[in-house]
Each structure stands twice: as structure tokens, then as C-alpha cells.
Design a protein around this motif. Structure first.
Motif, PDB file in Angstrom:
ATOM      1  N   ILE A 162      -2.024  -9.074  10.131  1.00  0.00           N
ATOM      2  CA  ILE A 162      -0.992  -8.047  10.343  1.00  0.00           C
ATOM      3  C   ILE A 162      -0.623  -7.323   9.048  1.00  0.00           C
ATOM      4  CG2 ILE A 162       0.910  -9.712  10.088  1.00  0.00           C
ATOM      5  CD1 ILE A 162       2.438  -8.155  12.263  1.00  0.00           C
ATOM      6  N   GLU A 163      -0.639  -8.053   7.938  1.00  0.00           N
ATOM      7  CA  GLU A 163      -0.306  -7.517   6.608  1.00  0.00           C
ATOM      8  C   GLU A 163       1.011  -6.736   6.618  1.00  0.00           C
ATOM      9  OE1 GLU A 163      -1.566  -8.603   4.004  1.00  0.00           O
ATOM     10  OE2 GLU A 163      -3.312  -9.612   4.791  1.00  0.00           O
ATOM     11  N   SER A 164       0.947  -5.522   6.058  1.00  0.00           N
ATOM     12  CA  SER A 164       2.180  -4.770   5.822  1.00  0.00           C
ATOM     13  C   SER A 164       2.933  -4.389   7.094  1.00  0.00           C
ATOM     14  CB  SER A 164       1.784  -3.488   5.097  1.00  0.00           C
ATOM     15  OG  SER A 164       2.752  -3.079   4.217  1.00  0.00           O
ATOM     16  N   ILE A 175       7.740 -16.651   2.008  1.00  0.00           N
ATOM     17  CA  ILE A 175       7.829 -16.298   3.439  1.00  0.00           C
ATOM     18  C   ILE A 175       7.334 -14.861   3.683  1.00  0.00           C
ATOM     19  CG2 ILE A 175       9.495 -18.045   4.167  1.00  0.00           C
ATOM     20  CD1 ILE A 175      11.661 -16.014   4.170  1.00  0.00           C
ATOM     21  N   TYR A 176       7.509 -13.981   2.707  1.00  0.00           N
ATOM     22  CA  TYR A 176       6.922 -12.634   2.839  1.00  0.00           C
ATOM     23  C   TYR A 176       5.395 -12.740   2.963  1.00  0.00           C
ATOM     24  CZ  TYR A 176       4.636  -8.392   1.373  1.00  0.00           C
ATOM     25  OH  TYR A 176       3.755  -7.336   1.323  1.00  0.00           O
ATOM     26  N   THR A 177       4.800 -13.585   2.125  1.00  0.00           N
ATOM     27  CA  THR A 177       3.336 -13.719   2.134  1.00  0.00           C
ATOM     28  C   THR A 177       2.876 -14.319   3.461  1.00  0.00           C
ATOM     29  OG1 THR A 177       3.426 -14.001  -0.254  1.00  0.00           O
ATOM     30  CG2 THR A 177       1.363 -14.617   0.825  1.00  0.00           C
ATOM     31  N   LEU A 184       3.030   4.879   6.055  1.00  0.00           N
ATOM     32  CA  LEU A 184       1.600   4.973   5.712  1.00  0.00           C
ATOM     33  C   LEU A 184       1.416   5.131   4.205  1.00  0.00           C
ATOM     34  CD1 LEU A 184       1.487   5.793   8.891  1.00  0.00           C
ATOM     35  CD2 LEU A 184      -0.821   6.455   8.259  1.00  0.00           C
ATOM     36  N   TYR A 185       2.215   4.361   3.467  1.00  0.00           N
ATOM     37  CA  TYR A 185       2.072   4.348   2.009  1.00  0.00           C
ATOM     38  C   TYR A 185       2.253   5.768   1.463  1.00  0.00           C
ATOM     39  CZ  TYR A 185      -0.185  -0.008   3.485  1.00  0.00           C
ATOM     40  OH  TYR A 185      -0.464  -1.213   4.073  1.00  0.00           O
ATOM     41  N   THR A 186       1.393   6.139   0.479  1.00  0.00           N
ATOM     42  CA  THR A 186       1.559   7.459  -0.143  1.00  0.00           C
ATOM     43  C   THR A 186       1.067   8.591   0.765  1.00  0.00           C
ATOM     44  OG1 THR A 186      -0.504   7.044  -1.302  1.00  0.00           O
ATOM     45  CG2 THR A 186       1.527   6.717  -2.551  1.00  0.00           C
TER      46      THR A 186
HETATM   47  N1  GLU Z   1       0.097  -8.896   1.858  1.00  0.00           N
HETATM   48  C1  GLU Z   1      -0.215  -7.603   1.319  1.00  0.00           C
HETATM   49  C2  GLU Z   1       0.470  -7.434  -0.016  1.00  0.00           C
HETATM   50  O1  GLU Z   1       1.576  -7.888  -0.159  1.00  0.00           O
HETATM   51  C3  GLU Z   1       0.212  -6.547   2.286  1.00  0.00           C
HETATM   52  C4  GLU Z   1      -0.071  -5.186   1.801  1.00  0.00           C
HETATM   53  C5  GLU Z   1      -0.187  -4.143   2.864  1.00  0.00           C
HETATM   54  O2  GLU Z   1      -0.696  -4.342   3.962  1.00  0.00           O
HETATM   55  O3  GLU Z   1       0.223  -3.035   2.514  1.00  0.00           O
HETATM   56  O4  GLU Z   1      -0.071  -6.842  -0.924  1.00  0.00           O
END
Ligand code: GLU
Length: 313
Positions: A67-69, A194-196, A246-248
Motif C-alpha cells: 500500500i505504501e504512501s 508504526i508508520y513503516t 500525487l507528490y510533486t
Molecule cells: N514507505 C515509503 C516511504 O516512507 C512510502 C513512500 C511512498 O509510497 O510515497 O518512503
């Protein structure tokens, strides 16, 4: 309302979106997390779940990816329900950083305020606000929230978690900067732990679309019928997604697709159409901003076919 979209229309839309996505051949898997580099780059899936609970899917829509971010959205939802939107805005922020998702510079420039709960610093600060008697209780609440959004039991991947926990040196630095600025609200390494873990659960495109449909349906999971979060918070969560999802490339996505979205470096991407549906795409190769190239193509295709851009008149 989602009833305005017939089954035939949605089935056709997701099938076409999957075909459109397959035409994209650029990009590379994320490589800074070893597990992600090893996922088959050819996997590609798409799903739509409507606000009245109908599911449409194409391609590798049941393949489970990290799932990541995207997890940031659901931990934000958990904490916002508990402390309220004004507290999140005050302690974490409600603005785009305009910088990469793991930027230390952005944090320094804002004197330790993360600005957005959807960048790493903001997500670690948000995780530090999860309450519970101990680390495991706090982690369980995050996992339960992801599961309630997905409508099934979501699990941690030990393999992904191990891969991240042993390589997350940059995030450790961010956690300590937050702590020194007074913007990490628990032990920084516990918040980071827990974030990780929250980034290391496995979901499919169908799960992701169901999670998004819960936001589209005012916080009620349309498949299970259960209330997951308070209705009044969904608008703030969607606003955060529009600004930083969506990041940058968040601005580009708003300009082009016109929907709140969230992507993850595992190749997943979600877009929410309030009151109507959610669209999910999955394919590992990313663009330089960290967004799935095929996933974006799938979402863009559905949005165009069904005229879903919120700003279109
Ligand atoms: N676990 C990744 C990190 O903290 C997630 C980053 C992401 O999906 O943007 O770098």
C-alpha cells in the motif's frame, strides 16, 4: 449519484482503461525499497467501486501489492476522527509542500511543521498522534482502520516490513527532526515504526477502490454498509488528497484529471469522485515523481470516459 452509471457503462470503462494503461511502457519500479524492485513490472490492474457498492475490475485487479504512501490517507482518517480536523490542521498542516514526499528541506523551511499529512514527515507526525495503551495497540488501530475501509481483514507483509525497516534511514532522520521541532507527539522511533508498518500492508486494486468508495460514500463502506469514519471529515481528507496526493505531480493531476487522488511507490493509485465512485489502478513502474504510469493512465481513462473531472462544466 452512482446509480446514473449503468453496470454496462462501468464494465466497459474499466476494461478500456486497462487496455489504455497497457499501452504505456515507460517507468521503473521503485528501487530504494528492495522488495518493491523485485515485484513483476508487467502486472497491471484496475478497479472501480461505486458509492452504492458495485465492483468492476480488469487485469491483475486481485494481485496484492504494498500500500505504501496510500496508507497515509487512512491513518489520517483515524486520527482526524479522534482529534478533529482543526487539530490536524494545526499540528500537521493542510498545505502542499511543493517538494518531494520525503523532503527534509521542506520540513526545515517550515520550521518543523510538516504542512501536509500526506508527505512522509506529516504521516509520521500523524502516526505519532494515534492513541492506544502501547505500540501494538496503536498499530492494531491503524490496521483495523485499513481493514474497515477495505471491507476485509488487511494484513502486514513481514517481507515488505522487513525490507523497509532495515532501509528507512532517511525517514529516521525525518522523525528526529520532527521530534526536535516539537511536532512528533510520541517517541519518534515508535511513530516511525508504526508508520513503516502501515506502509507495509498488502492490498489489491479492488481493495483500494473499495477504500476510496468509502470516502466517496461519506465515510460509509458501501460494500459492508458499515460506518468507518465521520461524514464531516471526508471533505478535508479529499482536500488533502487533491493538494498533495500525487507528490510533486499533484497539481498536474488536478489540472488534467480533476479528482482527489493518492498514489504509493508500490504502484497503486486511487482517485475519488465524491458521491459517485472510486477508481484504482495498479502497476509497479513509476514516473520520476513516484506515481504509477499505467495506474495514472487507467484512472485518467475512466475519468475521461465518464466525464468525472470535478472542475469540468
Ligand atoms: N514507505 C515509503 C516511504 O516512507 C512510502 C513512500 C511512498 O509510497 O510515497 O518512503
Amino acid at each position: 449519484m452512482s446509480e446514473n452509471y449503468s453496470d454496462a457503462m462501468l464494465k466497459q470503462a474499466v476494461g478500456t482503461a486497462h487496455k489504455e494503461a497497457l499501452k504505456e511502457t515507460a517507468g521503473e519500479n521503485a528501487s530504494y525499497i528492495p522488495y518493491l524492485a523485485s515485484v513483476d513490472s508487467n502486472l497491471c490492474g484496475a478497479a472501480i467501486v461505486t458509492a452504492d457498492g458495485r465492483v468492476f475490475e480488469a487485469g491483475d485487479s486481485r494481485f496484492e501489492f504494498a500500500i505504501e504512501s496510500i496508507s497515509k490517507v487512512f491513518t489520517l482518517a483515524l486520527v482526524m476522527d479522534e482529534v478533529g480536523a482543526p487539530a490536524i490542521r494545526d499540528k500537521v498542516g493542510a498545505n502542499p509542500t511543493g517538494m518531494p514526499f520525503n523532503s527534509v528541506l521542506a520540513l526545515e523551511l517550515a520550521k518543523g511543521k510538516p504542512l501536509s499529512p500526506l508527505v512522509n514527515a506529516g504521516a509520521i507526525a500523524t502516526a505519532s498522534l494515534v492513541t492506544g495503551s502501547d505500540t501494538e495497540a496503536r498499530w492494531q488501530r491503524i490496521l483495523d482502520m485499513q481493514s474497515a475501509f477495505a471491507g476485509r481483514g488487511i494484513s502486514l507483509s513481514d517481507e515488505v516490513n522487513e525490507s523497509e525497516q532495515t532501509t528507512n534511514f532517511h525517514n529516521r532522520a525525518i522523525a528526529w527532526i520532527l521530534y526536535s521541532a516539537g511536532t512528533c507527539y510520541s517517541d519518534p522511533l515508535e511513530a516511525l515504526d508504526i508508520y513503516t508498518r502501515q506502509c507495509s500492508t498488502l492490498i489489491s486494486a479492488v481493495d483500494l477502490a473499495t477504500m476510496g468508495a468509502t470516502l466517496a460514500n461519506h465515510g460509509v463502506n458501501p460494500v459492508t454498509g458499515k460506518t468507518v469514519i465521520k461524514k464531516e471529515n471526508t471533505q478535508h481528507i479529499l482536500a488533502e488528497m487533491m493538494m498533495e496526493g500525487l507528490y510533486t505531480a499533484s497539481g498536474d493531476f488536478a489540472y488534467e484529471v480533476g479528482l482527489p487522488g493518492k498514489s504509493g511507490v508500490g504502484g497503486g493509485i486511487l482517485a475519488v469522485v465524491p458521491g459517485k465512485m472510486a477508481i484504482a489502478g495498479f502497476a509497479p513502474p513509476l514516473d520520476p515523481s513516484g506515481n504509477s504510469i499505467r495506474g495514472q493512465a487507467a484512472v485518467r481513462s475512466v475519468a475521461t470516459q465518464l466525464n468525472l473531472n470535478l472542475f469540468a462544466q
